[in-house]
Design a protein around this motif. Sequence first.
Motif, short mmCIF file in Angstrom:
data_model
loop_
_atom_site.label_atom_id
_atom_site.label_comp_id
_atom_site.label_asym_id
_atom_site.label_seq_id
_atom_site.Cartn_x
_atom_site.Cartn_y
_atom_site.Cartn_z
N ALA A 143 -30.36 7.02 -53.61
CA ALA A 143 -29.20 6.81 -52.76
C ALA A 143 -29.26 5.44 -52.11
CB ALA A 143 -29.14 7.89 -51.69
N TYR A 144 -28.08 4.90 -51.84
CA TYR A 144 -27.95 3.65 -51.11
C TYR A 144 -27.53 3.98 -49.69
CZ TYR A 144 -28.26 1.21 -55.54
OH TYR A 144 -28.71 0.73 -56.74
N ILE A 145 -28.05 3.21 -48.73
CA ILE A 145 -27.79 3.46 -47.32
C ILE A 145 -27.43 2.16 -46.62
CG2 ILE A 145 -28.86 4.20 -45.13
CD1 ILE A 145 -30.62 6.09 -46.90
N GLY A 146 -26.48 2.26 -45.70
CA GLY A 146 -26.11 1.11 -44.88
C GLY A 146 -25.49 1.61 -43.59
N ILE A 147 -24.91 0.69 -42.83
CA ILE A 147 -24.23 1.09 -41.60
C ILE A 147 -22.72 1.08 -41.84
CG2 ILE A 147 -26.09 0.37 -40.08
CD1 ILE A 147 -24.28 -2.07 -39.30
N GLY A 177 -36.81 10.31 -47.47
CA GLY A 177 -37.03 9.75 -48.79
C GLY A 177 -37.95 8.55 -48.77
N GLU A 178 -38.30 8.12 -49.98
CA GLU A 178 -39.12 6.92 -50.15
C GLU A 178 -38.21 5.71 -50.24
OE1 GLU A 178 -42.17 4.76 -53.30
OE2 GLU A 178 -41.45 6.78 -53.73
N VAL A 179 -38.48 4.72 -49.42
CA VAL A 179 -37.69 3.49 -49.45
C VAL A 179 -38.13 2.67 -50.67
CG1 VAL A 179 -36.99 1.41 -48.20
CG2 VAL A 179 -37.49 3.53 -46.93
N LEU A 180 -37.24 2.57 -51.64
CA LEU A 180 -37.55 1.89 -52.90
C LEU A 180 -37.26 0.40 -52.86
CD1 LEU A 180 -35.95 4.43 -55.41
CD2 LEU A 180 -38.37 4.25 -54.75
N LYS A 217 -32.64 16.82 -51.38
CA LYS A 217 -31.19 16.63 -51.48
C LYS A 217 -30.40 17.62 -50.60
CE LYS A 217 -29.26 15.10 -55.37
NZ LYS A 217 -28.84 15.01 -56.77
N ASN A 218 -31.03 18.73 -50.21
CA ASN A 218 -30.35 19.70 -49.35
C ASN A 218 -30.02 19.11 -47.98
OD1 ASN A 218 -30.36 21.80 -51.27
ND2 ASN A 218 -32.46 22.34 -50.73
N GLU A 219 -30.74 18.08 -47.57
CA GLU A 219 -30.45 17.44 -46.28
C GLU A 219 -29.05 16.80 -46.27
OE1 GLU A 219 -34.87 16.32 -44.57
OE2 GLU A 219 -33.78 14.78 -45.68
N LEU A 220 -28.52 16.51 -47.44
CA LEU A 220 -27.17 15.93 -47.52
C LEU A 220 -26.12 16.87 -46.92
CD1 LEU A 220 -27.34 14.53 -51.16
CD2 LEU A 220 -27.20 13.16 -49.06
N GLU A 221 -26.38 18.16 -47.02
CA GLU A 221 -25.42 19.15 -46.51
C GLU A 221 -25.28 19.10 -44.99
OE1 GLU A 221 -26.68 22.95 -48.09
OE2 GLU A 221 -26.81 22.11 -50.11
N GLN A 222 -26.26 18.51 -44.31
CA GLN A 222 -26.23 18.40 -42.85
C GLN A 222 -25.47 17.15 -42.38
OE1 GLN A 222 -30.37 18.55 -41.76
NE2 GLN A 222 -30.71 20.33 -43.07
N LEU A 223 -25.08 16.30 -43.31
CA LEU A 223 -24.37 15.07 -42.95
C LEU A 223 -22.86 15.32 -42.84
CD1 LEU A 223 -26.34 12.56 -45.17
CD2 LEU A 223 -26.59 12.96 -42.72
N LEU A 224 -22.17 14.34 -42.31
CA LEU A 224 -20.74 14.45 -42.06
C LEU A 224 -19.92 13.98 -43.25
CD1 LEU A 224 -20.87 12.80 -38.53
CD2 LEU A 224 -20.62 15.24 -38.98
#
Length: 125
Positions: free
Chosen positions: A23-27, A74-77, A108-115
């Motif tokens: 996954a990619y992450i930013g603000i 997760g592991e920061v790649l 990946k189940n943690e995604l379900e807790q996001l908005l």
Amino acid sequence: MNVPANLKYSNDHEWIRVEGDEAYIGITDFAQSQLGDIVFVDVTTVGETLAKNEVFGTIEAVKTVSDAFIPVGGEVLEFNEALNDAPETVNKDPYGDGWMIKIKMTDKNELEQLLSAEDYMKIIG
């Protein structure tokens, strides 16, 4: 305010775009607008495995410094090295070229807790 429907969001104003187990992450656009002109993005966690909501780096703007939190464990790649030379990319394109880290998710189940985009819009008004 730009809030793409294909992303998930955290209460801390980070977004995540999932591609398989990575996954990619930013603000968010909202977060960058609140910070103002971003002058430096510091990520020293590449190679580390972080738990959900741990700090993965800091974002320095002209008037403030803010922590950036990982929305799922997760592991920061990878760190987006382009931000070293052009941190203002986060202001210009927060959901595209302004991404900050790429991770390999541990749960990946943690995604379900996001908005969803709709729920995130309710938070930012």
